[in-house]
Design a protein around this motif. Structure first.
Motif, mmCIF file in Angstrom:
data_model
loop_
_atom_site.group_PDB
_atom_site.id
_atom_site.type_symbol
_atom_site.label_atom_id
_atom_site.label_comp_id
_atom_site.label_asym_id
_atom_site.label_seq_id
_atom_site.Cartn_x
_atom_site.Cartn_y
_atom_site.Cartn_z
ATOM 1 N N LEU A 72 -96.175 -62.943 -6.837
ATOM 2 C CA LEU A 72 -96.893 -62.425 -8.185
ATOM 3 C C LEU A 72 -96.678 -63.536 -9.349
ATOM 4 C CD1 LEU A 72 -95.000 -58.989 -8.274
ATOM 5 C CD2 LEU A 72 -97.192 -59.653 -7.550
ATOM 6 N N VAL A 73 -95.677 -64.527 -9.497
ATOM 7 C CA VAL A 73 -95.893 -65.566 -10.632
ATOM 8 C C VAL A 73 -95.430 -66.781 -10.125
ATOM 9 C CG1 VAL A 73 -94.948 -63.754 -12.497
ATOM 10 C CG2 VAL A 73 -93.097 -64.910 -11.010
ATOM 11 N N GLY A 74 -95.312 -67.125 -8.835
ATOM 12 C CA GLY A 74 -95.233 -68.452 -8.173
ATOM 13 C C GLY A 74 -93.987 -69.011 -8.388
ATOM 14 N N LEU A 75 -92.822 -68.271 -8.482
ATOM 15 C CA LEU A 75 -91.346 -68.712 -9.043
ATOM 16 C C LEU A 75 -90.489 -68.427 -7.663
ATOM 17 C CD1 LEU A 75 -91.133 -68.098 -12.621
ATOM 18 C CD2 LEU A 75 -91.796 -70.192 -11.723
ATOM 19 N N ARG A 76 -89.517 -69.332 -7.443
ATOM 20 C CA ARG A 76 -88.443 -68.934 -6.548
ATOM 21 C C ARG A 76 -87.101 -69.716 -6.439
ATOM 22 N NH1 ARG A 76 -89.489 -70.410 -0.303
ATOM 23 N NH2 ARG A 76 -87.235 -70.507 -0.207
ATOM 24 N N TRP A 77 -86.002 -69.144 -6.432
ATOM 25 C CA TRP A 77 -84.971 -69.815 -6.502
ATOM 26 C C TRP A 77 -84.094 -69.667 -5.555
ATOM 27 C CZ3 TRP A 77 -80.402 -67.411 -6.861
ATOM 28 C CH2 TRP A 77 -80.551 -65.974 -7.054
ATOM 29 N N TRP A 78 -83.054 -70.401 -5.371
ATOM 30 C CA TRP A 78 -81.669 -70.083 -4.415
ATOM 31 C C TRP A 78 -80.769 -70.986 -4.888
ATOM 32 C CZ3 TRP A 78 -86.459 -72.759 -3.170
ATOM 33 C CH2 TRP A 78 -86.230 -74.167 -2.683
ATOM 34 N N ASN A 79 -79.522 -70.911 -4.368
ATOM 35 C CA ASN A 79 -78.250 -71.563 -4.504
ATOM 36 C C ASN A 79 -77.989 -72.415 -3.353
ATOM 37 O OD1 ASN A 79 -76.073 -72.381 -5.640
ATOM 38 N ND2 ASN A 79 -75.202 -70.244 -6.061
ATOM 39 N N GLU A 80 -77.766 -73.566 -3.798
ATOM 40 C CA GLU A 80 -77.152 -74.383 -2.706
ATOM 41 C C GLU A 80 -75.832 -74.859 -2.829
ATOM 42 O OE1 GLU A 80 -79.802 -77.687 -2.125
ATOM 43 O OE2 GLU A 80 -81.336 -76.403 -1.113
ATOM 44 N N VAL A 81 -75.055 -75.000 -1.796
ATOM 45 C CA VAL A 81 -73.637 -75.571 -1.835
ATOM 46 C C VAL A 81 -73.341 -76.886 -1.358
ATOM 47 C CG1 VAL A 81 -71.318 -75.143 -1.484
ATOM 48 C CG2 VAL A 81 -72.732 -73.112 -2.016
ATOM 49 N N ASP A 82 -72.995 -77.699 -1.978
ATOM 50 C CA ASP A 82 -73.027 -79.054 -1.374
ATOM 51 C C ASP A 82 -71.770 -79.198 -0.378
ATOM 52 O OD1 ASP A 82 -73.031 -81.944 -0.949
ATOM 53 O OD2 ASP A 82 -71.939 -82.482 -2.824
ATOM 54 N N PRO A 83 -71.768 -79.532 0.804
ATOM 55 C CA PRO A 83 -70.864 -79.318 1.754
ATOM 56 C C PRO A 83 -69.737 -80.491 1.412
ATOM 57 C CG PRO A 83 -72.826 -80.079 2.684
ATOM 58 C CD PRO A 83 -73.184 -80.055 1.336
ATOM 59 N N ASN A 84 -69.958 -81.506 1.018
ATOM 60 C CA ASN A 84 -68.940 -82.265 0.904
ATOM 61 C C ASN A 84 -68.011 -81.982 -0.468
ATOM 62 O OD1 ASN A 84 -70.094 -84.143 2.794
ATOM 63 N ND2 ASN A 84 -71.535 -85.207 1.275
ATOM 64 N N SER A 85 -68.628 -81.755 -1.432
ATOM 65 C CA SER A 85 -67.638 -81.346 -2.579
ATOM 66 C C SER A 85 -67.580 -79.851 -2.924
ATOM 67 C CB SER A 85 -68.384 -81.895 -4.159
ATOM 68 O OG SER A 85 -69.620 -81.185 -4.170
ATOM 69 N N GLY A 86 -68.532 -79.030 -2.413
ATOM 70 C CA GLY A 86 -68.166 -77.511 -2.330
ATOM 71 C C GLY A 86 -68.701 -76.984 -3.744
ATOM 72 N N ASP A 87 -69.534 -77.900 -4.381
ATOM 73 C CA ASP A 87 -70.212 -77.523 -5.855
ATOM 74 C C ASP A 87 -71.288 -76.963 -5.388
ATOM 75 O OD1 ASP A 87 -68.238 -78.748 -7.097
ATOM 76 O OD2 ASP A 87 -69.310 -80.612 -7.643
ATOM 77 N N SER A 88 -71.654 -75.620 -6.216
ATOM 78 C CA SER A 88 -72.977 -74.978 -6.055
ATOM 79 C C SER A 88 -73.891 -75.409 -7.045
ATOM 80 C CB SER A 88 -72.799 -73.648 -5.831
ATOM 81 O OG SER A 88 -72.199 -73.108 -7.129
ATOM 82 N N HIS A 89 -75.119 -75.197 -6.627
ATOM 83 C CA HIS A 89 -76.006 -75.508 -7.842
ATOM 84 C C HIS A 89 -77.445 -74.669 -7.477
ATOM 85 C CE1 HIS A 89 -77.289 -78.756 -4.961
ATOM 86 N NE2 HIS A 89 -78.540 -78.522 -5.237
ATOM 87 N N TRP A 90 -78.046 -74.501 -8.444
ATOM 88 C CA TRP A 90 -79.108 -73.469 -8.398
ATOM 89 C C TRP A 90 -80.361 -74.508 -8.034
ATOM 90 C CZ3 TRP A 90 -79.361 -68.610 -11.521
ATOM 91 C CH2 TRP A 90 -78.403 -67.668 -11.645
ATOM 92 N N VAL A 91 -81.334 -74.180 -7.313
ATOM 93 C CA VAL A 91 -82.561 -74.860 -7.056
ATOM 94 C C VAL A 91 -83.764 -73.983 -7.465
ATOM 95 C CG1 VAL A 91 -84.031 -75.945 -5.277
ATOM 96 C CG2 VAL A 91 -81.650 -76.330 -4.987
ATOM 97 N N PHE A 92 -84.647 -74.582 -8.152
ATOM 98 C CA PHE A 92 -85.830 -73.920 -8.774
ATOM 99 C C PHE A 92 -87.010 -74.413 -8.192
ATOM 100 C CE2 PHE A 92 -82.726 -73.664 -12.278
ATOM 101 C CZ PHE A 92 -82.380 -72.283 -11.932
ATOM 102 N N GLU A 93 -87.843 -73.509 -7.700
ATOM 103 C CA GLU A 93 -89.348 -73.774 -7.040
ATOM 104 C C GLU A 93 -90.390 -73.048 -7.825
ATOM 105 O OE1 GLU A 93 -89.833 -74.447 -2.704
ATOM 106 O OE2 GLU A 93 -90.707 -72.533 -3.043
#
Length: 191
Positions: A72-93
Protein backbone atom coordinates in the motif's frame (compact mmCIF):
# COMPACT_ATOMS: atom_id res chain seq x y z
CA UNK A 1 -29.60 7.95 -10.52
CA UNK A 2 -25.95 8.40 -11.34
CA UNK A 3 -23.32 7.77 -8.73
CA UNK A 4 -20.72 10.45 -8.31
CA UNK A 5 -17.24 9.17 -9.00
CA UNK A 6 -14.98 9.64 -6.00
CA UNK A 7 -12.06 12.02 -6.36
CA UNK A 8 -8.54 10.58 -6.24
CA UNK A 9 -7.26 10.35 -2.68
CA UNK A 10 -10.73 10.11 -1.15
CA UNK A 11 -11.56 7.29 1.22
CA UNK A 12 -13.14 4.96 -1.31
CA UNK A 13 -11.71 1.47 -1.62
CA UNK A 14 -12.70 1.46 -5.30
CA UNK A 15 -9.86 3.89 -6.02
CA UNK A 16 -7.26 1.61 -4.47
CA UNK A 17 -4.41 0.23 -6.55
CA UNK A 18 -4.57 -2.94 -4.43
CA UNK A 19 -8.21 -3.35 -3.34
CA UNK A 20 -7.83 -6.91 -2.03
CA UNK A 21 -4.80 -5.96 0.05
CA UNK A 22 -6.59 -2.86 1.33
CA UNK A 23 -9.79 -4.71 2.24
CA UNK A 24 -7.85 -7.51 3.96
CA UNK A 25 -5.82 -4.92 5.86
CA UNK A 26 -8.98 -3.12 7.00
CA UNK A 27 -10.63 -6.44 7.90
CA UNK A 28 -7.72 -7.41 10.15
CA UNK A 29 -7.62 -3.93 11.67
CA UNK A 30 -11.31 -3.94 12.54
CA UNK A 31 -11.90 -7.62 13.35
CA UNK A 32 -9.89 -7.68 16.58
CA UNK A 33 -11.76 -4.62 17.84
CA UNK A 34 -15.12 -6.08 16.84
CA UNK A 35 -14.44 -9.43 18.52
CA UNK A 36 -13.31 -7.62 21.67
CA UNK A 37 -16.34 -5.33 21.71
CA UNK A 38 -19.09 -7.72 20.64
CA UNK A 39 -17.73 -11.14 21.57
CA UNK A 40 -19.68 -11.29 24.81
CA UNK A 41 -22.94 -10.92 22.90
CA UNK A 42 -22.41 -14.30 21.27
CA UNK A 43 -20.68 -16.28 24.00
CA UNK A 44 -19.93 -16.12 27.70
CA UNK A 45 -16.53 -17.75 27.24
CA UNK A 46 -13.97 -15.06 28.09
CA UNK A 47 -11.03 -17.31 27.24
CA UNK A 48 -12.29 -17.93 23.72
CA UNK A 49 -12.77 -14.20 23.11
CA UNK A 50 -9.28 -13.55 24.49
CA UNK A 51 -7.67 -16.18 22.24
CA UNK A 52 -9.56 -15.14 19.09
CA UNK A 53 -8.69 -11.49 19.69
CA UNK A 54 -5.01 -12.34 20.24
CA UNK A 55 -4.92 -14.42 17.04
CA UNK A 56 -6.55 -11.59 15.08
CA UNK A 57 -4.09 -9.08 16.53
CA UNK A 58 -1.17 -11.33 15.60
CA UNK A 59 -2.55 -11.77 12.09
CA UNK A 60 -3.01 -8.02 11.80
CA UNK A 61 0.54 -7.38 13.02
CA UNK A 62 2.03 -9.83 10.52
CA UNK A 63 -0.13 -8.76 7.58
CA UNK A 64 0.49 -5.07 8.18
CA UNK A 65 4.22 -5.45 8.73
CA UNK A 66 4.99 -7.79 5.84
CA UNK A 67 2.29 -7.36 3.21
CA UNK A 68 0.03 -4.31 3.53
CA UNK A 69 2.80 -1.84 4.35
CA UNK A 70 4.86 -2.94 1.37
CA UNK A 71 1.99 -3.05 -1.12
CA UNK A 72 0.00 0.00 0.00
CA UNK A 73 2.72 2.53 0.86
CA UNK A 74 5.96 0.83 -0.21
CA UNK A 75 7.35 0.53 3.34
CA UNK A 76 8.61 -2.44 5.34
CA UNK A 77 10.52 -2.85 8.58
CA UNK A 78 12.04 -5.58 10.68
CA UNK A 79 14.27 -6.02 13.69
CA UNK A 80 17.68 -7.70 13.45
CA UNK A 81 19.84 -8.94 16.28
CA UNK A 82 23.61 -8.86 15.90
CA UNK A 83 24.75 -12.41 16.77
CA UNK A 84 28.11 -11.21 18.09
CA UNK A 85 27.02 -8.44 20.43
CA UNK A 86 23.36 -9.30 20.95
CA UNK A 87 22.33 -5.74 20.11
CA UNK A 88 19.12 -5.33 18.17
CA UNK A 89 18.46 -2.66 15.59
CA UNK A 90 15.57 -1.83 13.35
CA UNK A 91 15.93 -2.07 9.60
CA UNK A 92 13.73 0.07 7.37
CA UNK A 93 13.02 -0.61 3.73
CA UNK A 94 11.21 1.56 1.24
CA UNK A 95 10.53 1.21 -2.44
CA UNK A 96 12.85 3.04 -4.77
CA UNK A 97 11.52 6.46 -5.77
CA UNK A 98 10.06 6.33 -9.23
CA UNK A 99 9.65 2.55 -9.29
CA UNK A 100 6.43 2.51 -7.30
CA UNK A 101 3.78 5.19 -7.40
CA UNK A 102 1.93 5.32 -4.10
CA UNK A 103 -1.81 5.62 -4.56
CA UNK A 104 -3.21 8.52 -2.50
CA UNK A 105 -6.25 6.50 -1.47
CA UNK A 106 -4.14 3.56 -0.29
CA UNK A 107 -1.89 5.92 1.63
CA UNK A 108 -4.78 7.73 3.34
CA UNK A 109 -6.46 4.47 4.38
CA UNK A 110 -3.14 3.07 5.59
CA UNK A 111 -2.09 6.02 7.75
CA UNK A 112 -5.59 6.63 9.09
CA UNK A 113 -5.97 3.00 10.14
CA UNK A 114 -2.46 2.71 11.54
CA UNK A 115 -2.95 5.68 13.89
CA UNK A 116 -6.65 5.20 14.69
CA UNK A 117 -6.42 1.66 16.03
CA UNK A 118 -3.99 2.38 18.91
CA UNK A 119 -6.16 5.34 19.90
CA UNK A 120 -9.22 3.10 19.99
CA UNK A 121 -7.37 0.56 22.15
CA UNK A 122 -6.37 3.36 24.55
CA UNK A 123 -10.04 4.34 24.83
CA UNK A 124 -10.94 0.70 25.49
CA UNK A 125 -8.25 0.51 28.19
CA UNK A 126 -9.73 3.56 29.89
CA UNK A 127 -13.22 2.06 29.65
CA UNK A 128 -11.96 -1.22 31.16
CA UNK A 129 -10.33 0.68 34.02
CA UNK A 130 -13.33 2.83 34.85
CA UNK A 131 -15.81 -0.03 34.51
CA UNK A 132 -13.59 -2.11 36.83
CA UNK A 133 -13.20 -4.93 34.31
CA UNK A 134 -9.55 -5.59 35.05
CA UNK A 135 -9.71 -9.02 33.44
CA UNK A 136 -9.57 -7.33 30.02
CA UNK A 137 -6.51 -5.18 30.75
CA UNK A 138 -3.90 -7.82 29.74
CA UNK A 139 -5.61 -8.22 26.37
CA UNK A 140 -5.78 -4.46 25.85
CA UNK A 141 -2.12 -4.14 26.89
CA UNK A 142 -1.09 -6.76 24.30
CA UNK A 143 -3.17 -4.98 21.67
CA UNK A 144 -1.53 -1.67 22.54
CA UNK A 145 1.97 -3.13 22.34
CA UNK A 146 1.35 -4.67 18.91
CA UNK A 147 -0.46 -1.71 17.38
CA UNK A 148 1.86 0.95 18.79
CA UNK A 149 4.92 -1.03 17.67
CA UNK A 150 3.64 -1.08 14.10
CA UNK A 151 2.64 2.59 14.26
CA UNK A 152 6.04 3.71 15.52
CA UNK A 153 7.95 1.45 13.16
CA UNK A 154 6.06 2.60 10.07
CA UNK A 155 6.36 6.24 11.15
CA UNK A 156 10.12 5.85 11.50
CA UNK A 157 10.24 3.93 8.23
CA UNK A 158 8.39 6.76 6.48
CA UNK A 159 10.79 9.35 7.91
CA UNK A 160 13.75 7.19 6.85
CA UNK A 161 12.26 6.88 3.37
CA UNK A 162 11.77 10.62 3.04
CA UNK A 163 15.32 11.31 4.25
CA UNK A 164 16.70 8.75 1.79
CA UNK A 165 14.75 10.31 -1.06
CA UNK A 166 16.07 13.78 -0.21
CA UNK A 167 19.65 12.49 0.01
CA UNK A 168 19.22 10.55 -3.22
CA UNK A 169 18.00 13.58 -5.13
CA UNK A 170 20.74 15.76 -3.63
CA UNK A 171 23.46 13.45 -4.93
CA UNK A 172 21.95 12.58 -8.27
CA UNK A 173 23.95 13.59 -11.32
CA UNK A 174 21.68 16.50 -12.24
CA UNK A 175 22.20 18.49 -9.05
CA UNK A 176 25.02 20.67 -7.78
CA UNK A 177 25.81 18.32 -4.90
CA UNK A 178 25.98 15.42 -7.34
CA UNK A 179 28.36 17.32 -9.61
CA UNK A 180 30.61 18.25 -6.70
CA UNK A 181 30.66 14.67 -5.42
CA UNK A 182 31.40 13.19 -8.84
CA UNK A 183 34.19 15.74 -9.46
CA UNK A 184 35.77 14.98 -6.08
CA UNK A 185 35.68 11.24 -6.72
CA UNK A 186 36.98 11.73 -10.25
CA UNK A 187 39.91 13.81 -9.03
CA UNK A 188 40.73 11.30 -6.32
CA UNK A 189 40.99 8.41 -8.78
CA UNK A 190 42.76 10.38 -11.51
CA UNK A 191 45.85 10.95 -9.35
Amino acid sequence: MMEATPTPGSLSWRLSSHPITLLTFLAFRSSSLLVYLFGLLFTDNLVMIFIITILLLAGDFYYLKNIAGRRLVGLRWWNEVDPNSGDSHWVFESSEPGTKIINATDSRFFWLAIYAQPLLWVVLAIVALFSLKFIWLPLVAIALVLTITNSLAFSRCDKFSQASNIAGTAFSSGNIAGNIASNMVGRFFSR
